[in-house]
Design an enzyme around this catalytic site. Sequence first.
Site, mmCIF file in Angstrom:
data_model
loop_
_atom_site.group_PDB
_atom_site.id
_atom_site.type_symbol
_atom_site.label_atom_id
_atom_site.label_comp_id
_atom_site.label_asym_id
_atom_site.label_seq_id
_atom_site.Cartn_x
_atom_site.Cartn_y
_atom_site.Cartn_z
ATOM 1 N N THR A 1 -9.269 6.437 -4.772
ATOM 2 C CA THR A 1 -8.823 7.774 -4.357
ATOM 3 C C THR A 1 -8.136 8.482 -5.524
ATOM 4 O O THR A 1 -8.134 9.705 -5.613
ATOM 5 C CB THR A 1 -7.856 7.675 -3.155
ATOM 6 O OG1 THR A 1 -6.936 6.614 -3.401
ATOM 7 C CG2 THR A 1 -8.599 7.416 -1.863
ATOM 8 N N LYS B 1 -3.366 2.512 -11.390
ATOM 9 C CA LYS B 1 -3.831 1.848 -10.168
ATOM 10 C C LYS B 1 -3.257 0.437 -10.191
ATOM 11 O O LYS B 1 -2.708 0.006 -11.182
ATOM 12 C CB LYS B 1 -5.374 1.800 -10.100
ATOM 13 C CG LYS B 1 -6.018 1.260 -11.356
ATOM 14 C CD LYS B 1 -7.546 1.447 -11.383
ATOM 15 C CE LYS B 1 -7.958 2.891 -11.580
ATOM 16 N NZ LYS B 1 -8.929 3.301 -10.572
ATOM 17 N N ARG B 2 -3.395 -0.309 -9.114
ATOM 18 C CA ARG B 2 -2.909 -1.692 -9.134
ATOM 19 C C ARG B 2 -3.639 -2.459 -10.216
ATOM 20 O O ARG B 2 -4.783 -2.144 -10.578
ATOM 21 C CB ARG B 2 -3.125 -2.336 -7.767
ATOM 22 C CG ARG B 2 -2.184 -1.851 -6.681
ATOM 23 C CD ARG B 2 -0.752 -2.204 -6.981
ATOM 24 N NE ARG B 2 -0.513 -3.630 -6.998
ATOM 25 C CZ ARG B 2 0.052 -4.326 -6.005
ATOM 26 N NH1 ARG B 2 0.400 -3.696 -4.883
ATOM 27 N NH2 ARG B 2 0.276 -5.607 -6.096
ATOM 28 N N LYS C 1 -10.700 -3.988 -11.470
ATOM 29 C CA LYS C 1 -10.448 -2.602 -11.894
ATOM 30 C C LYS C 1 -10.537 -2.484 -13.421
ATOM 31 O O LYS C 1 -10.585 -1.407 -13.971
ATOM 32 C CB LYS C 1 -9.090 -2.158 -11.363
ATOM 33 C CG LYS C 1 -9.001 -2.084 -9.846
ATOM 34 C CD LYS C 1 -7.583 -1.775 -9.378
ATOM 35 C CE LYS C 1 -7.448 -1.791 -7.863
ATOM 36 N NZ LYS C 1 -7.991 -0.599 -7.192
ATOM 37 N N HIS D 1 -11.890 -1.853 3.968
ATOM 38 C CA HIS D 1 -11.523 -1.264 2.673
ATOM 39 C C HIS D 1 -11.939 -2.111 1.481
ATOM 40 O O HIS D 1 -11.648 -1.761 0.330
ATOM 41 C CB HIS D 1 -10.014 -1.053 2.596
ATOM 42 C CG HIS D 1 -9.478 -0.016 3.537
ATOM 43 N ND1 HIS D 1 -9.344 1.312 3.200
ATOM 44 C CD2 HIS D 1 -9.052 -0.115 4.807
ATOM 45 C CE1 HIS D 1 -8.840 1.975 4.226
ATOM 46 N NE2 HIS D 1 -8.654 1.138 5.209
ATOM 47 N N LYS E 1 -8.158 12.571 -7.139
ATOM 48 C CA LYS E 1 -6.973 13.348 -7.520
ATOM 49 C C LYS E 1 -7.086 13.861 -8.957
ATOM 50 O O LYS E 1 -6.767 15.006 -9.260
ATOM 51 C CB LYS E 1 -5.714 12.484 -7.345
ATOM 52 C CG LYS E 1 -5.463 12.042 -5.909
ATOM 53 C CD LYS E 1 -4.504 10.862 -5.806
ATOM 54 C CE LYS E 1 -4.429 10.332 -4.376
ATOM 55 N NZ LYS E 1 -3.717 9.031 -4.264
HETATM 56 N N1 LIG Z 1 -7.147 -3.019 0.375
HETATM 57 N N2 LIG Z 1 -7.794 -2.264 -0.038
HETATM 58 N N3 LIG Z 1 -8.503 -1.551 -0.420
HETATM 59 C C1 LIG Z 1 -8.446 -0.363 -1.165
HETATM 60 C C2 LIG Z 1 -7.203 -0.301 -2.047
HETATM 61 N N4 LIG Z 1 -7.078 -1.311 -2.943
HETATM 62 O O1 LIG Z 1 -6.056 -0.245 -1.303
HETATM 63 O O2 LIG Z 1 -8.416 0.698 -0.227
HETATM 64 C C3 LIG Z 1 -8.559 1.985 -0.787
HETATM 65 C C4 LIG Z 1 -8.516 2.980 0.349
HETATM 66 O O3 LIG Z 1 -9.652 2.904 1.126
HETATM 67 C C5 LIG Z 1 -9.864 2.126 -1.576
HETATM 68 O O4 LIG Z 1 -9.926 3.379 -2.160
HETATM 69 C C6 LIG Z 1 -9.912 1.046 -2.658
HETATM 70 O O5 LIG Z 1 -11.162 1.113 -3.286
HETATM 71 C C7 LIG Z 1 -9.718 -0.327 -2.001
HETATM 72 O O6 LIG Z 1 -9.692 -1.349 -2.970
#
Ligand SMILES: [N-]=[N+]=N[C@]1([C@H](N)O)O[C@H](CO)[C@@H](O)[C@H](O)[C@H]1O
Length: 822
Positions: free
Chosen positions: A670, A562-563, A568, A362, A674
């Site tokens: 993601t 987002k976090r 980001k 990820h 949305k």
């Molecule tokens: N750990 N991790 N990774 C992430 C997200 N932060 O949770 O996974 C998400 C799910 O795959 C991704 O959409 C995102 O880009 C990626 O940074």
Amino acid sequence: MSANKTEQYAATTLDADRLAQSIKRHLQQSLGVDLEEAGPAEYWEALSLVVRELGLDLIRKTRHKERDEKARRVYYLSLEFLVGRLLGNNLHNLGIYKQAEEAMANLGVNLTDVLEHETDPALGNGGLGRLAACFMDSLATLDLPAFGYGINYRFGLFKQDFAGGKQVESPDGWREESCPWGIERPKRKQLIKLYGRVSERAGKAVWEDTQEILGMPWDVPVTGYGTDTVNTLRLWESRAAEGFDLSSFDEGRYQESRSGEIQAENVSQVLYPNDNHPAGKELRLIQQYFFVACSIADLIARYKRENGDNWDDFAEKVAIQLNDTHPAIAVPELMRILMDEEDIVFSKALSICREVFSYTNHTLLPEALEKWPQNLITKVLPRHMQIIHMINYHFLHTEVEAQWPGDNNMKRRLSIIEEPERPGGQQMVRMAYLSVVGSHKVNGVAALHSGLVKTTLFPEFNEMWPDKLVNVTNGVTPRRWLDYCNPELAKLIDDTIGNDGKVDWRRNLSQLDAINAYADDPAFQKKFAAIKHDNKIRFAAVVKELCNIDISPDAIFDVQIKRLHEYKRQQLNLLHIMALYRRLLDNPDLDVPQRVFIFGAKAAPGYKVAKTIIHAINRVAERVNNDRRIKDKLKVVFLPNYRITLAEKIIPAADVSEQISTAGFEASGTGNMKFALNGALTVGTLDGANVEIAEEVGDDNIFIYGLTVDEVAELRHRGYNPKDVYNSNAELKAVIDWLASGDLCPEEPDAFRPLVDSLLGGDYFLTLVDYQAYSDAHDKIVATWKKPELWWKKAIINTASMGKFSSDRSIMDYAKTIWNMA
Ligand SMILES: [N-]=[N+]=N[C@]1([C@H](N)O)O[C@H](CO)[C@@H](O)[C@H](O)[C@H]1O
């Protein structure tokens, strides 16, 4: 068991009257509450118990069917499942939402108020955890036999509040009061071992003198949409293996009498709050092994119950997906059981593992790739460390040697055990390498990301195993992220393209494509715009309640949720807002539409710069929102405690979706999917899934700006001095100087120094060099907003073009290319 909605078991067995009866029964018999004294909390719990009952009936039916068919199952191992509120979603999926609404009305209660009472089970940090939850929804909706395995954390992701604009964390005891969803399954409890040592007896390894922890499973029903399939999310809670130590209690050593219990309970106590950043703590490693060992033991027991003791069919019946490297210790754990408990030779055991396991990466962030000190694994899991060495030896001296004969450098580079850079340093176990070597498939989460996984993260592995590294672009469930959170838009779509089972966009999102035909239709545009406006009015009320800020639904709602992470680039959004404010101060009559910039973001408690960015945004918000001179043309809102439930309220109300990460850093995203699904226009870089969103909606219907991945690499190669940009862009210089001046935080003039230093001291995430292009993109947004027919045409095309980004499509890709289940 797929059935069109009308035939669904729940809908056929539970009309409004029977539902009301069941609710009353649970109020009185399960909760011991009289109708007169029952409030929303009690009604929520009672209705949740009714739905759980249904869910458990359907789980039994689903399992019996799978058992009778000796079904192949997929097991999704994830340390995070960000499921969000469950009641509303389950009522929707089971097709009894209307009946529940009516039942509640007959009992004199408003269902919406009851649903508002549910706390979010915040069992995840961000995208990775929510993806797991969307995937579980799709697996059930597609009638695929599946279990999710995770941890039933007592405390989820911390609650966030602001004090003086700074983030303050507090524990999230989400199930302290009640948790009607999970049902304890003592019959399936597991005992797992830790620490101890390995001795050899009769040529066999014996792991002994271990400490033991008990794993108690909690089953949460996972409903599918428009089907009677209900899968299981099994969450493990840690307990002391040995009960209460009466003897030491009698001798007055009260604390000691519970020490075993307290220690054991700590394992599933709290979720580590880091997103894209490993917590190298011993307890975190124990958490990973605890849920993996419980899950592997549980799925093997199920396999044996259904298939007997022969391992030949195991890989036929079992597919295990590793959600990132967090469950990677599952590879040596299964090897241990096969070799030490089932007497299967190493090579056979390894081939069974490789057939069964697949791993999803990820992130490319080097600091996010988990590495555990060899000494720590040896201490906590001595037998596993031996097995990791065995796997590594085989891999290096058989497979790497075959590919690069005599190349010791290559062995060093690909070794699962990373040698210390300097003498005396620690050997580290590369969990990503262990996952790749132990799996038959490895996937990235968006086309661009998967390409970079092949070329930058695992190039040698890709050369060794050209078919092993694949892509499965992420997706989101259209049930929660359109049908449930934006019912008016869902109805407009039904009224426009139908919902008669033949047309069933909720289960086949590519059918939304038919909406494209209405993109230029004034009447449809009017309805589409009116729904967005209604959602904005509703959300403005939430902002008033949570932040006491008045925002106009006629303004552009520009959203970044987002976090909080420097890659980001919430800091880029902030610098631009500060520039807009200064432009309005220079000219309050500037011909720009009202704009509201909305933020939602938690920073990992130890992430200093991220917390500084939150503080800076709140200070700018305070200044901008209270400056009468700019006539409300600009508002900044930072919603505290951003979580799934808030996202469900924000996304339907958004006009602009901020997806502005440094190219090459956001694996997928993601939220971007949305927002577009709900008719927001994206401003973003060609990063992660933004690239595929742009392909689907067309370049005219998205605001792409900034350096591409190749341009980023080229700039790094050429050398980049952020001061050059700072000195050549007066507007940018002015806002950075303003940040550094202390004017926004007179009581702590250097409060934002960490941010200013990171921007001028290196600007690793290229915030300054992308600033002007970002600002220009926003000027295009304003120009488009001024032509409503153009704006709504683009917005409608975005909604219509999101078919690809359904998590159903993602799951079907996994089933076809990785799990061999379709
Ligand atoms: N750990 N991790 N990774 C992430 C997200 N932060 O949770 O996974 C998400 C799910 O795959 C991704 O959409 C995102 O880009 C990626 O940074």
